[in-house]
Design an enzyme around this catalytic site. Structure first.
Site, PDB file in Angstrom:
ATOM      1  N   THR A  80       0.854  -1.187   0.000  1.00 12.94           N
ATOM      2  CA  THR A  80       0.000   0.000   0.000  1.00 12.94           C
ATOM      3  C   THR A  80       0.881   1.226   0.000  1.00 12.94           C
ATOM      4  O   THR A  80       1.928   1.227   0.589  1.00 12.94           O
ATOM      5  CB  THR A  80      -0.858   0.100   1.290  1.00 12.94           C
ATOM      6  OG1 THR A  80      -1.765  -0.964   1.269  1.00 12.94           O
ATOM      7  CG2 THR A  80      -1.583   1.409   1.366  1.00 12.94           C
TER       8      THR A  80
ATOM      9  N   GLU B 179       8.392  -2.771  -6.166  1.00 11.86           N
ATOM     10  CA  GLU B 179       8.812  -4.153  -5.931  1.00 11.86           C
ATOM     11  C   GLU B 179       9.715  -4.682  -7.044  1.00 11.86           C
ATOM     12  O   GLU B 179       9.317  -4.709  -8.209  1.00 11.86           O
ATOM     13  CB  GLU B 179       7.586  -5.054  -5.757  1.00 11.86           C
ATOM     14  CG  GLU B 179       7.004  -4.911  -4.350  1.00 11.86           C
ATOM     15  CD  GLU B 179       5.693  -5.647  -4.162  1.00 11.86           C
ATOM     16  OE1 GLU B 179       5.345  -5.884  -3.003  1.00 11.86           O
ATOM     17  OE2 GLU B 179       5.034  -5.961  -5.152  1.00 11.86           O
TER      18      GLU B 179
ATOM     19  N   THR C 212      -0.635 -16.966   0.676  1.00 12.42           N
ATOM     20  CA  THR C 212      -1.676 -16.487   1.588  1.00 12.42           C
ATOM     21  C   THR C 212      -1.765 -17.389   2.811  1.00 12.42           C
ATOM     22  O   THR C 212      -1.789 -18.597   2.665  1.00 12.42           O
ATOM     23  CB  THR C 212      -3.035 -16.486   0.854  1.00 12.42           C
ATOM     24  OG1 THR C 212      -2.853 -15.850  -0.398  1.00 12.42           O
ATOM     25  CG2 THR C 212      -4.074 -15.742   1.645  1.00 12.42           C
TER      26      THR C 212
END
Lengths: 396, 396
Positions: free
Chosen positions: A183, A269, A396
């Site tokens: 974010t 990134e 995840t």
């Protein structure tokens, strides 16, 4: 205007601290920013319809135009966490307000990190309670990071109406969204005397030409937030619009925001290079910005820059699908200080000079049109194996 | 309707050939497709404002609604080549027309490959002259490829008004644009009796739900082109709109186009998996398609699928920034036959079953909303190290 060393707490009357509370394995993950007096405040937020609790909450309390503190956690985005998430965000503001002895509705909350996991409030509460009013401002910059590889501080000073005004920004970026971490968050402090309404106008206007012109991967996060606080501690009369003081402050804010935006783009990134695209000669500034952003966002341009390839064809293509009307015959493309395409045809350029230019850390692309005086920049980074690695290997 | 083995020349009255003329190092690079009689024809073309000469030329001759041949070269896109480029495209049509003894304005031209280099016309002319009227149709499929890893043929048959109608498609994809090689090209042949106007309506309508719903990297090429030819060789009355025959032909065309679209998505540069996203319960079909395409185009979803990660957060994010109004609380996401997100919260799912599902070659994502009956699909592929490699290592 001059750039100085410093932190988010360098403007007069601000303090900041950061610490580790256990949301991340060992790095700092909880932080606050504090103004000695309530500050005039403005904010811009993600346009994603999926919004984190911190975005919903902070947008609402900002309607009053005042903030005295911002509490931030990294490692957990507190997004897609339902009513429980909103309750936890409010609790973060309350614990912070109690410790700082200020009103809870003067405390903004920002979060970044994994989506869909409840915040472990015991850790968060203990973390906030461990923060100091007069803390170590460097730890704030560290505690808001996720996959970022360096802390991002910018501080500038200028004289306005006989007062030395200091403005600082601190932010984080990396991937636009990453369910483990990420974010874009930005915090700007300033000791000028200015109303929240004027601040909001300035922040909204300048966001269009700075933060909204950077792209790492085109993915808009659930948690994006930029907050701007001005506490007037430098003294002086209120800075009103249509004055020289206002122009100077605007220039200061634009520089601070652009510098932070570039740092975030450069630290995308997996990135090895900052790409800056400048379009001029467009019909208007908006079209110039659209074209610049289309070029800097093209995966094929991004991989070409990673491969040090002067690939004017991919740049031209991205101009062609930018959504802005363009006549390809009237486009000139300059890369590494050499014209690579003009008058509808590629040029012959010095390949040795080009190879050297493309080995630099910052790659500048200039697009010149023959439509008018519109101009606009955008910033991004190259697309590398490491981007794929960072985003494919996370589970995840 | 049934799928059969065959080529672009399987429908009655069509022939095709391909050969090597030296645009590529050793693979086939020149091809034609021929109808024994002039065929009713329709086309859709790139929306990029930077258009190759073949696009400009073919769009113009297609205004008359008739084609008898298509000549295609790979290895050179003949784009950004100025007036010389357009002259060369016309010459390709003329050489083809002469060899086939038909009118030049019945010959469409398609090119794919490197941008900005003049076509070596001696090689191209010799290549076209080496092609045979009754050639080897498999060589057509080979000669149009660039970075594709397999040839793409689809053939279906159905009975319409007592006649056996055959429809075939052949295409190439890989990267949407790549200055060395690439572009999406599609050719569809059919032996039905139907007017060019009706064909154009069908092709344009069905392109929206098939070819326009695939994405490899979001880069729109300068050379994209899909041509549809129907020569009536199967016999029968003309197929008119609002008849059962029309409905059957439409279903046939949709199936052929969707199959080709999926093959192109699956063979995206560096791809290891086909991703299919189906959105239902949307306000209308357009919104459903926008959402499906936003999800399938997200670099973070694409890297997650490459990493075999059931990353519902990235899927939800891409729904949130699709540009369509969505209430996150009313979104249900299904991945690998298990619901992973519903009612604003992630679910608990069987990870072992999920891991097995994500190891498959085809990954299906279902997005269900509670707005209405709109539905739409989109197809793409994962984003891998090899995409970066293919696109970074090439040098202009």
């Amino acid at each position: 205007m001059q750039k100085i060393n410093g932190t988010i707490a360098t403007p007069k009357g601000f303090a900041a601290d950061g610490n580790h509370c256990g949301l991340k394995y060992k790095n700092h993950d909880i932080a606050w920013l504090y103004s000695m007096t309530p500050a005039q405040a403005a904010g811009v937020f993600t346009t994603n319809q999926v919004k984190a609790a911190s975005v919903t909450y902070t947008k609402e309390i900002l309607l009053a135009g005042k903030l005295q503190a911002v509490v931030v956690n990294s490692g957990n985005a507190n997004a897609c966490t339902g009513d429980e998430g909103l309750k936890n965000t409010k609790a973060m503001a309350e614990v912070t307000a109690k410790k700082l002895q200020i009103a809870p509705d003067l405390v903004a909350v920002a979060s970044t990190g994994i989506i869909g996991k409840p915040l472990p409030m015991e850790k968060v509460t203990a973390g906030i309670e461990s923060l100091q009013k007069q803390g170590i401002a460097d730890n704030f910059a560290k505690a808001i990071l996720t996959t970022d590889t360096f802390t991002k501080n910018v501080v500038y000073q200028t004289e306005i109406d006989g007062h030395c005004i200091t403005m600082a920004a601190c932010g984080k970026g990396s991937g636009m969204i990453h369910p483990n971490m990420a974010t874009m968050l930005g915090f700007i402090t300033c000791d000028a005397n200015i109303s929240s309404l004027t601040l909001q106008q300035l922040l909204s206007e300048l966001t269009e030409v700075t933060f909204n012109q950077i792209t790492v991967d085109g993915d808009t996060s659930t948690n994006d937030m930029v907050l701007l606080l001005a506490n007037g501690a430098a003294g002086g009369h209120e800075i009103k619009t249509k004055t020289l003081a206002y122009q100077k402050l605007k220039e200061l804010l634009k520089t601070v925001m652009e510098d932070l935006a570039k740092m975030i783009a450069k630290d995308g990134e997996g990135a090895t290079k900052l790409i800056e695209v400048t379009t001029s000669g467009a019909c208007d500034d908006l079209i110039a910005r659209m074209i610049s952003k289309s070029v800097v966002g093209s995966p094929l341009v991004k991989t070409a820059i990673f491969g040090k390839d002067p690939n004017w064809g991919r740049i031209l293509c991205a101009i062609g699908y930018s959504g802005s009307p363009v006549n390809p015959e009237e486009v000139t493309i300059t890369l590494g200080d050499q014209i690579v395409y003009a008058n509808g045809l590629p040029t012959v350029f010095d390949m040795q000079k080009m190879t050297a230019a493309l080995a630099e850390d910052v790659i500048k692309i200039f697009v010149t049109l023959q439509q008018g005086n519109g101009q606009g920049k955008a910033w991004g980074c190259d697309l590398t194996y490491d981007y794929v690695k960072i985003n494919a290997l996370y589970h995840t």
